[in-house]
Enzyme design. Structure first.
Site, short mmCIF file in Angstrom:
data_model
loop_
_atom_site.label_atom_id
_atom_site.label_comp_id
_atom_site.label_asym_id
_atom_site.label_seq_id
_atom_site.Cartn_x
_atom_site.Cartn_y
_atom_site.Cartn_z
N HIS A 178 -5.40 -3.66 5.40
CA HIS A 178 -4.88 -3.94 4.12
C HIS A 178 -6.18 -4.48 3.27
O HIS A 178 -6.48 -5.74 2.89
CB HIS A 178 -4.13 -5.02 3.73
N ASP A 205 0.84 -1.23 0.05
CA ASP A 205 0.10 -0.02 0.00
C ASP A 205 0.80 1.02 0.05
O ASP A 205 0.72 2.24 -0.75
CB ASP A 205 -1.00 -0.02 1.25
N1 NAD Z 1 -0.44 -8.30 1.94
C1 NAD Z 1 -0.44 -8.07 0.48
O1 NAD Z 1 -0.25 -6.78 0.35
C2 NAD Z 1 -0.78 -9.18 -0.34
C3 NAD Z 1 -0.17 -8.62 -1.83
C4 NAD Z 1 -0.54 -9.39 -2.79
C5 NAD Z 1 -1.13 -10.90 -2.50
N2 NAD Z 1 -1.25 -11.15 -1.21
C6 NAD Z 1 -1.89 -12.52 -0.88
O2 NAD Z 1 -0.59 -13.36 -0.84
C7 NAD Z 1 -1.25 -14.64 -1.24
C8 NAD Z 1 -0.37 -15.52 -2.22
O3 NAD Z 1 -0.72 -14.89 -3.34
P1 NAD Z 1 0.05 -15.45 -4.59
O4 NAD Z 1 -0.16 -14.59 -5.73
O5 NAD Z 1 1.43 -15.59 -4.55
O6 NAD Z 1 -0.79 -16.60 -4.81
P2 NAD Z 1 -0.34 -18.09 -5.48
O7 NAD Z 1 -1.61 -19.14 -5.67
O8 NAD Z 1 0.67 -17.90 -7.00
O9 NAD Z 1 0.75 -18.74 -4.61
C9 NAD Z 1 0.48 -18.98 -3.31
C10 NAD Z 1 1.43 -20.51 -2.99
O10 NAD Z 1 1.14 -20.67 -1.57
C11 NAD Z 1 1.09 -22.23 -1.71
N3 NAD Z 1 0.41 -22.94 -0.67
C12 NAD Z 1 -0.95 -23.18 -0.53
N4 NAD Z 1 -1.14 -23.85 0.57
C13 NAD Z 1 0.06 -23.90 1.16
C14 NAD Z 1 0.51 -24.28 2.68
N5 NAD Z 1 -0.49 -24.92 3.29
N6 NAD Z 1 1.75 -24.47 2.86
C15 NAD Z 1 2.66 -23.72 1.84
N7 NAD Z 1 2.41 -23.05 0.88
C16 NAD Z 1 1.08 -23.27 0.35
C17 NAD Z 1 0.90 -22.72 -3.09
O11 NAD Z 1 1.30 -23.92 -3.50
C18 NAD Z 1 1.19 -21.53 -4.09
O12 NAD Z 1 2.57 -21.86 -4.46
C19 NAD Z 1 -2.70 -14.52 -1.46
O13 NAD Z 1 -3.44 -14.85 -0.21
C20 NAD Z 1 -2.99 -13.09 -1.81
O14 NAD Z 1 -4.18 -12.74 -1.44
C21 NAD Z 1 -1.23 -10.25 -0.30
O1 LMR Z 2 -5.60 -7.38 -4.20
C1 LMR Z 2 -5.32 -8.56 -3.80
O2 LMR Z 2 -5.89 -9.42 -3.62
C2 LMR Z 2 -3.79 -8.72 -3.53
C3 LMR Z 2 -3.18 -7.63 -2.57
O3 LMR Z 2 -3.72 -7.55 -1.36
C4 LMR Z 2 -3.01 -6.32 -3.23
O4 LMR Z 2 -3.31 -5.36 -2.41
O5 LMR Z 2 -2.55 -6.29 -4.32
#
Ligand code: NAD
Ligand code: LMR
Length: 357
Positions: free
Chosen positions: A220, A193
């Site tokens: 967030h 953010d």
């Molecule tokens: N905080 C933030 O600002 C922010 C920003 C972007 C995404 N996110 C969040 O981050 C998370 C991941 O996003 P992504 O795009 O990398 O998703 P993705 O699906 O590409 O990757 C997630 C990974 O987690 C793994 N996984 C699933 N269950 C698991 C477990 N029990 N133990 C270990 N690994 C496991 C999957 O195998 C996969 O490789 C999502 O929940 C997304 O919403 C948060």
């Molecule tokens: O928007 C989403 O679901 C992923 C993450 O929280 C973001 O802010 O990009």
């Protein structure tokens, strides 16, 4: 003769390391060599990424392998971690990389870690809210945090998995149940953010984003993401139209990416950048550097809510100081009221998920 003797001794020593007693992912030669080097005990911190084979996990692993503060990098996932580990381990940077695959290897991935970064879980598709991810991600975070509590109870935890407004309270409850909860060491990652806010504000001001620092507080998700545009550094002013535009763009930055990716996930590359930036700040804090300040979603007394994102000072103990919000404009106060209302429900939902089980 002597040279041959020395060469044989080194080869014998290396081959002894080729079959260490409990090598993770025995199939990969590169991992066995990495293990061999790890015995040297290079200075630096031990970092684990849980969800390391995912959209965020892979570029984050790359960036952490490039971080000179990292001596050991553990990559854990339930799929594909051997390939990611083999690939990353060929980078000629200092950190030793080890891979761990599936639940039976979670504990080995976590033992001795100083910092655990958690991007495991499902991402959004168009039309979904972050809260729609709760059903799946809440259980994933609970399991992984139980592993942290057991194997590296003093580690700093950077929690990325959404919905952060609920997953951080879930982690806190898991740690409380295990009797190891230290609120200073549990940090929800809201850096994206701030990264977005800096970028969008810089665009409006026509300056380099690296010169801009926008505090973003609250949480967030949607209206809980509250940029404090009155506190931007360097000091500047905006028209009310610019404030509306910037606030809305920052609050909807995640959705902007989800829609642009059209079903292929949410922000991964900018998130890996943000997570690496935040992890680096945590490591510099652990090292004892002074004056490390970042925004994060933490246990807090800044408002009446038990968790809130605000500026925190990072130190050897994690979030050692939490800064008050400072003077707010009327617009920001109205935004704060809306943010608190939504946050209260999300926090409660996370706490209840653990207490009911
Ligand atoms: N905080 C933030 O600002 C922010 C920003 C972007 C995404 N996110 C969040 O981050 C998370 C991941 O996003 P992504 O795009 O990398 O998703 P993705 O699906 O590409 O990757 C997630 C990974 O987690 C793994 N996984 C699933 N269950 C698991 C477990 N029990 N133990 C270990 N690994 C496991 C999957 O195998 C996969 O490789 C999502 O929940 C997304 O919403 C948060
Ligand atoms: O928007 C989403 O679901 C992923 C993450 O929280 C973001 O802010 O990009």
């Amino acid at each position: 003769m002597q040279q041959n003797g020395e060469a044989s001794r080194r080869i014998a020593s290396i081959s002894a390391h080729l079959h260490p007693p409990s090598t993770p992912m025995q199939g990969s030669t590169s991992l066995r060599w990495a293990n061999c080097r790890a015995k040297g005990g290079a200075p630096g911190f031990k970092v684990a990424i849980l969800g390391a084979a995912g959209g965020i996990g892979q570029p984050l692993a790359l960036l952490m392998k490039m971080n000179p503060l990292v001596s050991v990098l553990h990559l854990y996932d339930v799929v594909n971690s051997p390939g990611v580990t083999a690939d990353i381990s060929h980078m000629d940077t200092g950190a030793v990389v080890r891979g761990f695959l599936g639940a039976p290897q979670l504990e080995n991935a976590l033992v001795g870690m100083d910092l655990v970064i958690i991007p495991a879980g499902v991402p959004r598709k168009p039309g979904m809210t972050r809260d729609d991810l709760f059903k799946i991600n809440a259980g994933i975070v609970r399991t992984l945090c139980a592993g942290v509590a057991k194997c590296c109870p003093h580690a700093i935890v950077n929690l990325i998995s959404n919905p952060v407004n609920s997953t951080v309270p879930i982690a806190a409850e898991v740690f409380k149940n295990a009797g190891i909860y230290d609120p200073k060491r549990l940090l929800g990652v809201t850096t994206l953010d701030v990264v977005r806010a800096n970028t969008f504000v810089a665009e409006v001001l026509g300056i380099d984003p690296r010169e801009v620092n926008v505090p973003v507080v609250g949480g967030h998700s949607g209206v809980t993401i509250l940029p404090l545009l009155s506190q931007v550094k360097p000091p500047c002013s905006f028209t009310s139209e610019e404030i509306d535009y910037l606030t809305s763009r920052i609050q909807n930055g995640g959705t902007e990416v989800v829609e642009a990716k059209a079903g292929a996930g949410s922000a991964t590359l900018s998130m890996a950048f943000a997570a690496a930036k935040f992890a680096d700040a945590c490591l510099r804090g652990l090292r004892g550097d002074a004056g490390i300040v970042e925004c994060a979603f933490v246990a807090s007394q800044v408002t009446e809510l038990p968790f809130f994102a605000s500026k925190v000072r990072l130190g050897r103990g994690g979030a050692e100081e939490i800064f008050p919000l400072g003077p707010l404009t009327e617009y920001e106060r109205a935004g704060l009221d809306k943010a608190k209302e939504e946050l209260a429900g999300s926090i409660e939902k996370g706490v209840y998920f653990i207490r009911k089980s």
